[in-house]
Design a protein around this motif. Structure first.
Motif, PDB file in Angstrom:
ATOM      1  N   PHE A  20       1.107  -1.021   0.061  1.00  9.00           N
ATOM      2  CA  PHE A  20      -0.451  -0.034   0.162  1.00  9.00           C
ATOM      3  C   PHE A  20       1.149   1.270   0.159  1.00  9.00           C
ATOM      4  CE2 PHE A  20      -4.224  -2.934   1.187  1.00  9.00           C
ATOM      5  CZ  PHE A  20      -4.502  -1.980   0.538  1.00  9.00           C
ATOM      6  N   ASP A  39       6.495  17.873 -21.177  1.00 10.01           N
ATOM      7  CA  ASP A  39       5.962  18.778 -20.997  1.00 10.01           C
ATOM      8  C   ASP A  39       4.444  18.803 -20.921  1.00 10.01           C
ATOM      9  OD1 ASP A  39       5.041  16.744 -23.041  1.00 10.01           O
ATOM     10  OD2 ASP A  39       5.468  18.756 -25.178  1.00 10.01           O
ATOM     11  N   TYR A  40       3.880  16.966 -20.380  1.00 10.90           N
ATOM     12  CA  TYR A  40       2.638  17.046 -19.698  1.00 10.90           C
ATOM     13  C   TYR A  40       1.906  17.774 -19.435  1.00 10.90           C
ATOM     14  CZ  TYR A  40      -0.837  13.970 -17.716  1.00 10.90           C
ATOM     15  OH  TYR A  40      -1.660  13.674 -16.896  1.00 10.90           O
ATOM     16  N   GLY A  42      -1.814  17.390 -17.853  1.00 11.24           N
ATOM     17  CA  GLY A  42      -2.256  17.365 -17.584  1.00 11.24           C
ATOM     18  C   GLY A  42      -3.530  15.818 -17.527  1.00 11.24           C
ATOM     19  N   PHE A  43      -4.083  16.504 -18.765  1.00 13.00           N
ATOM     20  CA  PHE A  43      -4.912  15.732 -19.136  1.00 13.00           C
ATOM     21  C   PHE A  43      -4.789  14.770 -20.533  1.00 13.00           C
ATOM     22  CE2 PHE A  43      -6.456  18.425 -22.246  1.00 13.00           C
ATOM     23  CZ  PHE A  43      -6.455  19.640 -22.088  1.00 13.00           C
ATOM     24  N   ALA A  44      -4.155  14.886 -21.521  1.00 13.53           N
ATOM     25  CA  ALA A  44      -3.794  14.471 -23.087  1.00 13.53           C
ATOM     26  C   ALA A  44      -3.003  13.562 -22.859  1.00 13.53           C
ATOM     27  CB  ALA A  44      -3.303  15.261 -24.044  1.00 13.53           C
ATOM     28  N   GLN A  45      -3.027  12.328 -23.477  1.00 14.30           N
ATOM     29  CA  GLN A  45      -2.235  10.804 -22.734  1.00 14.30           C
ATOM     30  C   GLN A  45      -0.971  10.778 -22.988  1.00 14.30           C
ATOM     31  OE1 GLN A  45      -2.188   9.167 -19.760  1.00 14.30           O
ATOM     32  NE2 GLN A  45      -4.169  10.860 -19.388  1.00 14.30           N
ATOM     33  N   ALA A  57      13.971  26.456 -17.413  1.00 13.74           N
ATOM     34  CA  ALA A  57      12.781  27.632 -17.574  1.00 13.74           C
ATOM     35  C   ALA A  57      12.578  27.934 -16.223  1.00 13.74           C
ATOM     36  CB  ALA A  57      11.397  27.022 -17.886  1.00 13.74           C
ATOM     37  N   LYS A 253      -1.197  27.167  -9.518  1.00 10.67           N
ATOM     38  CA  LYS A 253      -1.688  27.656 -10.555  1.00 10.67           C
ATOM     39  C   LYS A 253      -0.642  27.265 -11.594  1.00 10.67           C
ATOM     40  CE  LYS A 253      -0.636  32.661 -11.481  1.00 10.67           C
ATOM     41  NZ  LYS A 253      -0.522  33.820 -11.050  1.00 10.67           N
ATOM     42  N   PHE A 256      -2.676  23.407 -12.572  1.00  2.66           N
ATOM     43  CA  PHE A 256      -4.182  23.447 -13.356  1.00  2.66           C
ATOM     44  C   PHE A 256      -4.479  24.494 -13.622  1.00  2.66           C
ATOM     45  CE2 PHE A 256      -4.006  20.255  -9.328  1.00  2.66           C
ATOM     46  CZ  PHE A 256      -4.666  19.924 -10.165  1.00  2.66           C
ATOM     47  N   THR A 257      -3.960  26.326 -13.868  1.00  2.00           N
ATOM     48  CA  THR A 257      -4.698  27.189 -14.844  1.00  2.00           C
ATOM     49  C   THR A 257      -3.911  27.106 -15.965  1.00  2.00           C
ATOM     50  OG1 THR A 257      -4.826  28.315 -13.069  1.00  2.00           O
ATOM     51  CG2 THR A 257      -5.392  29.218 -14.656  1.00  2.00           C
ATOM     52  N   GLU A 258      -2.858  26.749 -16.282  1.00  4.38           N
ATOM     53  CA  GLU A 258      -2.070  26.768 -17.001  1.00  4.38           C
ATOM     54  C   GLU A 258      -1.609  25.417 -17.836  1.00  4.38           C
ATOM     55  OE1 GLU A 258       1.997  28.613 -15.695  1.00  4.38           O
ATOM     56  OE2 GLU A 258       0.993  30.828 -15.496  1.00  4.38           O
ATOM     57  N   GLN A 259      -1.774  24.836 -17.266  1.00 10.88           N
ATOM     58  CA  GLN A 259      -2.169  23.120 -17.642  1.00 10.88           C
ATOM     59  C   GLN A 259      -0.484  22.856 -18.140  1.00 10.88           C
ATOM     60  OE1 GLN A 259      -4.792  22.758 -20.718  1.00 10.88           O
ATOM     61  NE2 GLN A 259      -6.277  24.136 -19.724  1.00 10.88           N
ATOM     62  N   MET A 260       0.413  23.113 -17.436  1.00  8.47           N
ATOM     63  CA  MET A 260       1.762  23.103 -17.603  1.00  8.47           C
ATOM     64  C   MET A 260       2.314  21.993 -16.520  1.00  8.47           C
ATOM     65  SD  MET A 260       3.807  26.066 -19.112  1.00  8.47           S
ATOM     66  CE  MET A 260       3.254  27.086 -17.636  1.00  8.47           C
ATOM     67  N   LYS A 263       6.173  21.016 -15.532  1.00  8.05           N
ATOM     68  CA  LYS A 263       7.158  22.214 -15.446  1.00  8.05           C
ATOM     69  C   LYS A 263       6.568  22.954 -13.801  1.00  8.05           C
ATOM     70  CE  LYS A 263       8.035  27.027 -15.947  1.00  8.05           C
ATOM     71  NZ  LYS A 263       7.861  28.413 -16.596  1.00  8.05           N
TER      72      LYS A 263
ATOM     73  N   ARG B 112     -11.089  17.798 -16.413  1.00  6.04           N
ATOM     74  CA  ARG B 112     -10.253  17.191 -16.359  1.00  6.04           C
ATOM     75  C   ARG B 112      -9.668  16.077 -15.726  1.00  6.04           C
ATOM     76  NH1 ARG B 112      -7.127  23.222 -16.340  1.00  6.04           N
ATOM     77  NH2 ARG B 112      -8.575  23.657 -17.939  1.00  6.04           N
ATOM     78  N   ALA B 116      -9.480  12.765 -17.837  1.00  7.62           N
ATOM     79  CA  ALA B 116      -7.986  11.471 -18.185  1.00  7.62           C
ATOM     80  C   ALA B 116      -8.029  10.090 -17.673  1.00  7.62           C
ATOM     81  CB  ALA B 116      -7.116  12.453 -17.021  1.00  7.62           C
ATOM     82  N   ALA B 141      -7.444  15.896 -27.745  1.00  4.41           N
ATOM     83  CA  ALA B 141      -7.022  14.631 -26.484  1.00  4.41           C
ATOM     84  C   ALA B 141      -8.346  13.516 -26.778  1.00  4.41           C
ATOM     85  CB  ALA B 141      -7.167  15.333 -25.461  1.00  4.41           C
ATOM     86  N   TYR B 143     -11.158  13.686 -26.306  1.00  2.89           N
ATOM     87  CA  TYR B 143     -12.619  13.350 -25.177  1.00  2.89           C
ATOM     88  C   TYR B 143     -13.604  13.806 -25.482  1.00  2.89           C
ATOM     89  CZ  TYR B 143      -8.626  12.956 -22.070  1.00  2.89           C
ATOM     90  OH  TYR B 143      -7.323  12.147 -21.463  1.00  2.89           O
ATOM     91  N   THR B 421      -4.263  28.804 -22.851  1.00  2.00           N
ATOM     92  CA  THR B 421      -4.735  28.956 -21.007  1.00  2.00           C
ATOM     93  C   THR B 421      -3.300  29.837 -20.403  1.00  2.00           C
ATOM     94  OG1 THR B 421      -6.364  27.571 -21.224  1.00  2.00           O
ATOM     95  CG2 THR B 421      -6.125  28.428 -19.314  1.00  2.00           C
ATOM     96  N   GLY B 422      -3.500  30.846 -19.853  1.00  2.00           N
ATOM     97  CA  GLY B 422      -2.023  31.425 -18.743  1.00  2.00           C
ATOM     98  C   GLY B 422      -1.342  32.854 -19.106  1.00  2.00           C
ATOM     99  N   GLU B 425      -3.658  35.213 -17.743  1.00  2.00           N
ATOM    100  CA  GLU B 425      -3.524  35.362 -16.392  1.00  2.00           C
ATOM    101  C   GLU B 425      -3.046  36.793 -15.835  1.00  2.00           C
ATOM    102  OE1 GLU B 425      -5.142  32.674 -17.764  1.00  2.00           O
ATOM    103  OE2 GLU B 425      -6.574  31.703 -16.867  1.00  2.00           O
ATOM    104  N   LEU B 456       4.503  28.818 -23.460  1.00  2.00           N
ATOM    105  CA  LEU B 456       2.618  27.796 -23.714  1.00  2.00           C
ATOM    106  C   LEU B 456       2.462  27.465 -25.374  1.00  2.00           C
ATOM    107  CD1 LEU B 456       0.865  30.060 -20.859  1.00  2.00           C
ATOM    108  CD2 LEU B 456       2.280  27.871 -20.903  1.00  2.00           C
ATOM    109  N   ASN B 459       3.905  23.886 -26.778  1.00  7.74           N
ATOM    110  CA  ASN B 459       3.242  22.557 -26.124  1.00  7.74           C
ATOM    111  C   ASN B 459       2.148  22.548 -26.784  1.00  7.74           C
ATOM    112  OD1 ASN B 459       4.904  22.651 -24.304  1.00  7.74           O
ATOM    113  ND2 ASN B 459       3.798  22.661 -22.793  1.00  7.74           N
TER     114      ASN B 459
END
Lengths: 293, 460
Positions: A20, A39-40, A42-45, A57, A253, A256-260, A263, B112, B116, B141, B143, B421-422, B425, B456, B459
């Motif tokens: 566990f 360079d993931y 967060g959602f695309a595999q 960077a 941030k 979840f906001t910039e989707q990096m 990084k 998301r 995912a 992606a 989806y 996005t970004g 911001e 950005l 990517n």
């Protein structure tokens, strides 16, 4: 060969827990290391390995420096001020005063609320024009036109730190109080006979014996400060500008906001190392100062 | 001998544990049914599915899940939460629609993660083009499902369809059209002696000055919520960046243009002018959107920059009674036409990996058939301007801007729909330094935007 202490087979019983631990704790952490060189998003595999570009960077950009300095200010102020206030409260509430239990409970109440609740309450306390402080000053006839605690660059960070201290001082106080109960009376008496006043008793008898509590409190608030996230998130969104961006808030941030995610993972690892280093050094330093009664 | 049997027991126990763990593990892999709804209905649905495997979906019991973003309307009247599930059940007795609604931030994070991990809802909310959770990302992606075969595309305006398309195929159904504009207090304007509506930037500044001289706060903005800045900034950009270069963002994406362009610096400067001259409510960095709106409806400020989606909030009754008006921020130079800031609103997308894609499509066809109760409820509840053929404008307040949009065709989308996005911001964070009295220049803001865009965009 028979072991007199434990049968070797007994080790198997540790396996489930170990599994566990590995699956839900160690594996995700190693994943973090993996993501930090990609360079993931967060959602695309599908993602690419980009070496140490993320780290590069981060070191070249302004985010890292800014959030580290904010976090350090946050930590130092909340550790020092939090512990001093906590100690003062503990000493006060350790005296023979009427309603001691009541005051102790009152000081502990803020700790019971969740950070979300506390953050919301204080946003209204700080609000310009119609907030609690502004209204109060109005009643006293003090002009408060330029009162903007959370909205000004110079005060936002400190206003948040104040709330952090307000919320946590109860815990600090309880630990100091518990420490004070372990100070043996005979030592205090001996001190008095030798002619110690109140200040000398505190400085040469109580404080050295409180060293353990100080270590615990400092370490706890140190870790708390280094991973500060909830109050910047609730009260200022890291703003104005980036003046209340802490390390963890920047990670959030970025991810979840910039989707990096890549990084953000790299930043996560940097702060992981930083937090461990700072905590280890301070614990080692303080352990040396501890004495026992 | 004894130890060996013990060893065997240990090994057995270990094997047992492993099996158990494996059992747990399979719960999280991808071949679960996409609906994570009520577990008790699932066996039932599967059983009947097996029994009537080859009949149409109209007899099979199905649970569809739907997730949208936004704030909840009063109890019992929320379209997504209350009305839609009820009306879908009436039309398709075998379909149970389970809906949830989350505030934007939480929605973005949650959807998301769900997509995912293969647990995405059947129907969800996407945003046009490149916006956060934009249709382009979702389609790329894998989806979002290709929706070309839905029945009602002829009734949806071409522009709205294109904004929700990826490689020429629609992947989302736009909820409508949104305008950015200026809500203003007509009574306060009269009181300040503004007889003619400003038609260009100099006359707009003049009007602000008149208001200020009359002791009225000209504009209330909520800079504690960083995104609020966009409401003014994009209207200015529509009149400064785009009029002579409508393909600015295409060039930007191709690397031929950059956000440090002087035109963007000019945009930022105009916004800065409003703060420098004291036209924006003081301490705006300490005001949240609700508080800024309250200032406006209480009659304490004459204007607020906002979008059509906040109609309900900004027309609510406050401390003062007054007549509202709505116009496009005239950031244009004298003699030039004012461009409207208009963009396709968010809308529905279907999960490409859903087992119930066909049923979800039927529901969408019903929702957008142009005559059903569900359709009427939808147009009634929708705060955006409809892009559906034959639906009348929902609020008289927007008539002027809407007419100008329809008749002149001079409009620009919200720039962030073409940015990853970004970037927005970054603009907000940098501009906040200007509001906060730091020595940041408009050029530094644009440079920061440009750097973020380049970081950005690679990517993508």
């Amino acid at each position: 060969m028979k072991s007199t202490v434990m049968k070797k087979t007994m080790y198997f019983f540790a396996v489930p827990a170990l599994l566990f631990y590995l699956t839900f704790w160690i594996f995700p952490i190693t994943k973090l290391f993996q993501y930090s060189v990609t360079d993931y998003n967060g959602f695309a595999q599908t993602f690419n390995y980009i070496g140490f570009d993320n780290y590069r960077a981060l070191f070249n950009g302004g985010t890292l420096g800014n959030s580290i300095s904010n976090t350090l200010v946050y930590t130092v102020v909340s550790v020092v001020a939090g512990n001093l206030i906590g100690l003062a409260l503990a000493l006060l509430l350790n005296m023979k005063i009427r309603g001691k239990g009541f005051y102790r409970s009152i000081s502990y109440i803020p700790t019971l609320f969740s950070a979300i609740v506390v953050g919301f309450i204080w946003s209204y306390v700080y609000m310009p024009d119609s907030g609690m402080i502004a209204t109060f000053l109005d009643k006293l006839g003090i002009p408060n036109d330029n009162l903007n605690f959370l909205g000004s660059y110079s005060s936002a960070l400190y206003s948040i730190i104040f709330v952090e201290i307000w919320k946590n001082v109860g815990t600090t106080m309880i630990i100091f109080l518990a420490g004070l109960q372990t100070v043996p009376n005979d030592l205090l008496e001996a001190g008095r006979i030798d002619g110690c006043g109140g200040w000398k008793l505190l400085r040469y008898v109580k404080l050295p014996l409180l060293a353990t509590s100080i270590t615990i409190n400092t370490t706890l608030s140190l870790i708390n400060g280094l991973k500060a996230f909830d109050f910047p998130f609730i009260m200022t969104n890291g703003g104005p500008g980036t003046s209340t961006n802490t390390l963890i808030y920047s990670i959030y941030k970025m991810a979840f906001t910039e989707q990096m995610f890549g990084k953000a993972s790299a930043l996560g690892i940097i702060s992981f190392i930083l937090i461990i280093a700072v905590t280890a050094v301070s614990v080692l330093l303080m352990n040396r100062k501890e004495v026992s009664a | 001998m004894k130890t060996r049997s013990k060893k065997r027991t240990g090994t057995l126990l270990l094997a047992l544990m492993l099996t158990l763990l494996a059992g747990c593990g399979s719960g999280s892999n991808g071949n679960q049914p996409a609906n994570n709804g009520n577990a008790s209905t699932k066996p039932e649905a599967e059983a009947s599915a097996a029994a009537t495997a080859d009949t149409s979906s109209s007899t099979k019991k199905v649970t569809l899940t739907m997730m949208v973003s936004g704030t909840k309307a009063p109890d019992g009247q929320d379209f997504a939460l209350d009305i839609m599930p009820k009306l879908v059940k009436e039309k398709f007795p075998n379909v149970t629609l389970e809906t949830s609604k989350l505030p934007d931030e939480q929605y973005f994070t949650s959807i998301r993660t769900k997509l995912a991990s293969g647990q995405g809802p059947d129907i969800y909310w996407v945003f046009p083009r490149n916006a956060s959770l934009g249709v382009l990302d979702m389609a790329k992606a894998g989806y979002a499902a290709d929706l070309s075969d839905l029945a009602f595309w002829d009734n949806i305006s071409q522009g709205a369809k294109e904004d929700m398309s990826y490689e020429g195929k629609p992947y989302g159904i736009a909820g409508g059209l949104d305008y950015l504009g200026v809500y203003y207090n007509q009574d306060l304007f009269k009181q300040a002696g503004i007889t003619e509506m400003p038609q260009d930037w100099p006359s707009f500044l003049e009007a602000c000055q008149k208001l200020k001289d009359a002791g009225i706060t000209p504009i209330s903005l909520a800079d504690k919520d960083p995104w609020f800045l966009q409401f003014g900034m994009y209207q200015i950009a529509a009149n400064v960046v785009y009029p002579d270069e409508m393909d600015f963002d295409t060039k930007l994406q191709a690397g031929e243009k950059s956000l440090s362009d002087p035109k963007w610096a000019a945009t930022i400067s105009k916004m800065k002018e409003l703060y420098d001259k004291g036209y924006v409510v003081k301490n705006s960095l300490g005001l949240g959107s609700a508080q800024a709106a309250q200032l406006f409806i209480d009659g304490k400020s004459a204007m607020i920059f906002d979008g059509t989606w906040d109609y309900a909030t900004l027309t609510a009754k406050g401390a003062a009674d007054f007549t509202r008006g709505f116009f496009s921020l005239p950031a244009n130079e004298a003699g030039q036409p004012t461009y409207v800031s208009a963009a396709t609103a968010a809308g529905f997308a279907l999960n490409a990996k859903s087992e119930n894609l066909d049923v979800a499509k039927e529901v969408m066809n019903y929702l957008f058939d142009g005559q059903s109760d569900l359709f009427k409820a939808w147009t009634g509840a929708n705060s955006s301007i409809s892009v559906y053929k034959g639906v009348a404008l929902n609020h008289e307040l927007f008539k002027e801007v809407n007419d100008s949009y329809l008749n002149n065709g001079k409009s620009v989308y919200f720039p962030n729909q073409m940015w990853p996005t970004g970037v927005a911001e970054e603009m907000e964070a940098k501009f906040a330094e200007i509001i906060g009295g730091r020595k940041t220049t408009p050029e530094q803001v644009t440079e920061a935007m440009d750097a973020k865009f380049k970081e950005l965009w690679k990517n993508k």
